[in-house]
Design a protein around this motif. Structure first.
Motif, PDB file in Angstrom:
ATOM      1  N   ALA A  50       0.816  -1.212   0.000  1.00 54.79           N
ATOM      2  CA  ALA A  50       0.000   0.000   0.000  1.00 54.79           C
ATOM      3  C   ALA A  50       0.849   1.261   0.000  1.00 54.79           C
ATOM      4  CB  ALA A  50      -0.927   0.007   1.222  1.00 54.79           C
ATOM      5  N   GLY A  51       2.156   1.111   0.235  1.00 52.75           N
ATOM      6  CA  GLY A  51       3.068   2.235   0.132  1.00 52.75           C
ATOM      7  C   GLY A  51       3.574   2.797   1.436  1.00 52.75           C
ATOM      8  N   PHE A  52       3.556   1.992   2.509  1.00 57.61           N
ATOM      9  CA  PHE A  52       3.904   2.538   3.818  1.00 57.61           C
ATOM     10  C   PHE A  52       5.130   1.868   4.427  1.00 57.61           C
ATOM     11  CE2 PHE A  52      -0.524   3.613   3.314  1.00 57.61           C
ATOM     12  CZ  PHE A  52      -0.564   4.920   3.772  1.00 57.61           C
ATOM     13  N   HIS A  53       6.007   2.706   5.016  1.00 58.33           N
ATOM     14  CA  HIS A  53       6.988   2.175   5.943  1.00 58.33           C
ATOM     15  C   HIS A  53       6.206   1.451   7.036  1.00 58.33           C
ATOM     16  CE1 HIS A  53      10.489   4.180   4.269  1.00 58.33           C
ATOM     17  NE2 HIS A  53       9.762   5.281   4.157  1.00 58.33           N
ATOM     18  N   THR A  54       6.637   0.243   7.386  1.00 60.13           N
ATOM     19  CA  THR A  54       5.827  -0.603   8.250  1.00 60.13           C
ATOM     20  C   THR A  54       6.636  -1.099   9.435  1.00 60.13           C
ATOM     21  OG1 THR A  54       4.520  -1.297   6.332  1.00 60.13           O
ATOM     22  CG2 THR A  54       4.353  -2.644   8.326  1.00 60.13           C
ATOM     23  N   LEU A  55       6.130  -0.790  10.619  1.00 58.89           N
ATOM     24  CA  LEU A  55       6.753  -1.181  11.875  1.00 58.89           C
ATOM     25  C   LEU A  55       6.003  -2.354  12.484  1.00 58.89           C
ATOM     26  CD1 LEU A  55       8.605  -0.602  14.406  1.00 58.89           C
ATOM     27  CD2 LEU A  55       6.738   0.875  15.210  1.00 58.89           C
ATOM     28  N   VAL A  56       6.724  -3.355  12.954  1.00 59.56           N
ATOM     29  CA  VAL A  56       6.130  -4.483  13.668  1.00 59.56           C
ATOM     30  C   VAL A  56       6.346  -4.282  15.163  1.00 59.56           C
ATOM     31  CG1 VAL A  56       6.282  -6.968  14.119  1.00 59.56           C
ATOM     32  CG2 VAL A  56       6.413  -6.102  11.763  1.00 59.56           C
ATOM     33  N   VAL A  57       5.268  -4.381  15.926  1.00 59.31           N
ATOM     34  CA  VAL A  57       5.357  -4.349  17.390  1.00 59.31           C
ATOM     35  C   VAL A  57       5.105  -5.774  17.870  1.00 59.31           C
ATOM     36  CG1 VAL A  57       4.490  -3.344  19.519  1.00 59.31           C
ATOM     37  CG2 VAL A  57       4.459  -1.992  17.410  1.00 59.31           C
ATOM     38  N   SER A  58       6.115  -6.388  18.468  1.00 57.33           N
ATOM     39  CA  SER A  58       6.020  -7.810  18.805  1.00 57.33           C
ATOM     40  C   SER A  58       6.556  -8.086  20.206  1.00 57.33           C
ATOM     41  CB  SER A  58       6.786  -8.651  17.777  1.00 57.33           C
ATOM     42  OG  SER A  58       8.164  -8.334  17.829  1.00 57.33           O
ATOM     43  N   ARG A  59       6.350  -9.326  20.652  1.00 58.06           N
ATOM     44  CA  ARG A  59       6.874  -9.745  21.958  1.00 58.06           C
ATOM     45  C   ARG A  59       8.315 -10.215  21.870  1.00 58.06           C
ATOM     46  NH1 ARG A  59       3.825 -14.342  24.155  1.00 58.06           N
ATOM     47  NH2 ARG A  59       2.924 -14.646  22.099  1.00 58.06           N
ATOM     48  N   LEU A  60       8.751 -10.583  20.671  1.00 51.65           N
ATOM     49  CA  LEU A  60      10.098 -11.099  20.446  1.00 51.65           C
ATOM     50  C   LEU A  60      10.785 -10.275  19.365  1.00 51.65           C
ATOM     51  CD1 LEU A  60       9.180 -14.898  20.274  1.00 51.65           C
ATOM     52  CD2 LEU A  60      10.205 -13.695  22.221  1.00 51.65           C
ATOM     53  N   PRO A  61      12.103 -10.228  19.350  1.00 54.13           N
ATOM     54  CA  PRO A  61      12.807  -9.497  18.287  1.00 54.13           C
ATOM     55  C   PRO A  61      12.440 -10.059  16.913  1.00 54.13           C
ATOM     56  CG  PRO A  61      14.312 -10.042  20.075  1.00 54.13           C
ATOM     57  CD  PRO A  61      13.033 -10.783  20.360  1.00 54.13           C
ATOM     58  N   ARG A  62      12.242  -9.167  15.950  1.00 52.45           N
ATOM     59  CA  ARG A  62      11.923  -9.550  14.566  1.00 52.45           C
ATOM     60  C   ARG A  62      12.919  -8.851  13.645  1.00 52.45           C
ATOM     61  NH1 ARG A  62       7.887 -13.619  14.211  1.00 52.45           N
ATOM     62  NH2 ARG A  62       6.490 -13.346  15.994  1.00 52.45           N
ATOM     63  N   PRO A  63      14.164  -9.340  13.606  1.00 49.65           N
ATOM     64  CA  PRO A  63      15.208  -8.633  12.869  1.00 49.65           C
ATOM     65  C   PRO A  63      14.958  -8.526  11.380  1.00 49.65           C
ATOM     66  CG  PRO A  63      15.962 -10.809  13.581  1.00 49.65           C
ATOM     67  CD  PRO A  63      14.662 -10.555  14.269  1.00 49.65           C
ATOM     68  N   GLU A  64      14.065  -9.361  10.838  1.00 54.54           N
ATOM     69  CA  GLU A  64      13.782  -9.293   9.402  1.00 54.54           C
ATOM     70  C   GLU A  64      12.908  -8.101   9.030  1.00 54.54           C
ATOM     71  OE1 GLU A  64      10.671 -12.322  10.959  1.00 54.54           O
ATOM     72  OE2 GLU A  64      12.536 -11.364  11.617  1.00 54.54           O
ATOM     73  N   PHE A  65      12.340  -7.430  10.048  1.00 49.04           N
ATOM     74  CA  PHE A  65      11.474  -6.278   9.818  1.00 49.04           C
ATOM     75  C   PHE A  65      12.016  -5.061  10.572  1.00 49.04           C
ATOM     76  CE2 PHE A  65       8.422  -9.956  10.179  1.00 49.04           C
ATOM     77  CZ  PHE A  65       8.127 -10.065   8.827  1.00 49.04           C
ATOM     78  N   TRP A  66      11.506  -3.881  10.222  1.00 53.65           N
ATOM     79  CA  TRP A  66      11.629  -2.751  11.139  1.00 53.65           C
ATOM     80  C   TRP A  66      10.709  -3.097  12.305  1.00 53.65           C
ATOM     81  CZ3 TRP A  66       8.645   2.459  10.507  1.00 53.65           C
ATOM     82  CH2 TRP A  66       8.968   3.307  11.587  1.00 53.65           C
ATOM     83  N   SER A  67      11.254  -3.285  13.484  1.00 48.87           N
ATOM     84  CA  SER A  67      10.438  -3.796  14.577  1.00 48.87           C
ATOM     85  C   SER A  67      10.883  -3.217  15.912  1.00 48.87           C
ATOM     86  CB  SER A  67      10.504  -5.322  14.630  1.00 48.87           C
ATOM     87  OG  SER A  67      11.811  -5.766  14.923  1.00 48.87           O
ATOM     88  N   VAL A  68       9.979  -3.326  16.880  1.00 53.75           N
ATOM     89  CA  VAL A  68      10.261  -2.927  18.253  1.00 53.75           C
ATOM     90  C   VAL A  68       9.588  -3.940  19.158  1.00 53.75           C
ATOM     91  CG1 VAL A  68       8.252  -1.392  18.359  1.00 53.75           C
ATOM     92  CG2 VAL A  68      10.190  -0.996  19.884  1.00 53.75           C
ATOM     93  N   VAL A  69      10.230  -4.254  20.270  1.00 58.60           N
ATOM     94  CA  VAL A  69       9.714  -5.260  21.189  1.00 58.60           C
ATOM     95  C   VAL A  69       8.889  -4.609  22.280  1.00 58.60           C
ATOM     96  CG1 VAL A  69      10.339  -7.056  22.860  1.00 58.60           C
ATOM     97  CG2 VAL A  69      11.629  -6.829  20.723  1.00 58.60           C
ATOM     98  N   ASN A  70       7.698  -5.137  22.504  1.00 59.20           N
ATOM     99  CA  ASN A  70       6.857  -4.725  23.630  1.00 59.20           C
ATOM    100  C   ASN A  70       7.175  -5.658  24.787  1.00 59.20           C
ATOM    101  OD1 ASN A  70       4.903  -4.102  25.489  1.00 59.20           O
ATOM    102  ND2 ASN A  70       3.164  -4.534  24.155  1.00 59.20           N
ATOM    103  N   LEU A  71       7.896  -5.168  25.763  1.00 61.29           N
ATOM    104  CA  LEU A  71       8.306  -5.980  26.902  1.00 61.29           C
ATOM    105  C   LEU A  71       7.212  -6.105  27.950  1.00 61.29           C
ATOM    106  CD1 LEU A  71      11.933  -4.602  27.366  1.00 61.29           C
ATOM    107  CD2 LEU A  71      11.235  -6.761  26.307  1.00 61.29           C
ATOM    108  N   SER A  72       6.099  -5.403  27.744  1.00 62.50           N
ATOM    109  CA  SER A  72       5.010  -5.410  28.730  1.00 62.50           C
ATOM    110  C   SER A  72       3.689  -5.760  28.051  1.00 62.50           C
ATOM    111  CB  SER A  72       4.913  -4.050  29.426  1.00 62.50           C
ATOM    112  OG  SER A  72       6.138  -3.692  30.023  1.00 62.50           O
ATOM    113  N   ALA A  73       3.708  -6.802  27.221  1.00 59.65           N
ATOM    114  CA  ALA A  73       2.509  -7.176  26.466  1.00 59.65           C
ATOM    115  C   ALA A  73       1.347  -7.522  27.376  1.00 59.65           C
ATOM    116  CB  ALA A  73       2.820  -8.358  25.547  1.00 59.65           C
ATOM    117  N   GLU A  74       1.639  -7.976  28.594  1.00 61.18           N
ATOM    118  CA  GLU A  74       0.564  -8.328  29.522  1.00 61.18           C
ATOM    119  C   GLU A  74      -0.259  -7.116  29.944  1.00 61.18           C
ATOM    120  OE1 GLU A  74       3.972  -6.973  31.942  1.00 61.18           O
ATOM    121  OE2 GLU A  74       3.757  -8.334  30.237  1.00 61.18           O
TER     122      GLU A  74
END
Length: 204
Positions: A50-74
């Motif tokens: 769709a044409g967007f820079h895309t960030l993944v917010v995850s519980r674990l590192p996702r080095p294949e993407f632009w990503s950030v870890v949520n350490l407080s998912a609970e």
């Protein structure tokens, strides 16, 4: 305005840090999807198409993407949105922010573009636009920096939908759904996962 094929005025975060308690705590983002990709890979590819820079917010590192870890998912959905917003602001500044869910694979690049089109032409006083498929609110949601403080004030499992019930400066963009699976369909259970796979294979 687009830069290097991406829309310069906006970025999308894909929320993929849920605990999946109704799916026996399996990692939903890593569930296999059609075309030998995972749900997360599919959703990131859709956002990028769709044409967007895309960030993944995850519980674990996702080095294949632009990503950030949520350490407080609970702490719930709101915490993932906070973490994603902070990262986008740090990296890209005051761009518009879009939100997608990793477990809603029937949202298409065309849907995202349609909501962005409505957002980019929003009238004065409107700061957020959300997809609505038939009568069902869904994703993506786009908001501008005027909503940052409201988003940061969300707590627990309250997502952006809560703001639509409280405010008048967020509007809906109605997107056609005839002849295809409902884009707001969530993969929250094993049966929902198998139902979604069946629909996707019928479309393929």
């Amino acid at each position: 305005m687009e830069a290097n094929g991406f829309i310069a005025e906006g970025a999308v975060m894909v929320l993929a840090a849920g605990l999946a308690s109704r799916l026996a705590f399996r990692s939903k983002p890593d569930l296999l999807w059609v075309g030998d990709e995972t749900l997360l890979q599919h959703q990131v590819a859709t956002s990028q198409a769709a044409g967007f820079h895309t960030l993944v917010v995850s519980r674990l590192p996702r080095p294949e993407f632009w990503s950030v870890v949520n350490l407080s998912a609970e702490q719930g959905l709101s915490r993932s949105i906070h973490v994603g917003l902070q990262e986008i602001r740090r990296k890209l500044g005051s761009v518009a922010v879009g939100v997608l869910l990793a477990d809603q694979p029937f949202v298409t690049a065309s849907d995202i573009r349609a909501v962005w089109h409505a957002f980019s032409r929003r009238p004065p006083g409107v700061h957020a636009v959300r997809a609505r498929y038939g009568a069902v609110p869904g994703h993506p949601v786009f908001f501008d920096p005027a909503w940052d403080s409201l988003v940061e004030a969300l707590t627990g499992d309250r997502g952006l939908g809560a703001l639509w019930r409280e405010r008048s400066d967020g509007v809906f963009c109605d997107v056609e759904v005839k002849g295809r699976p409902q884009p707001s369909f969530d993969i929250d259970t094993e049966s929902a996962y198998h139902q979604a796979l069946m629909w996707a294979r019928e479309e393929a």
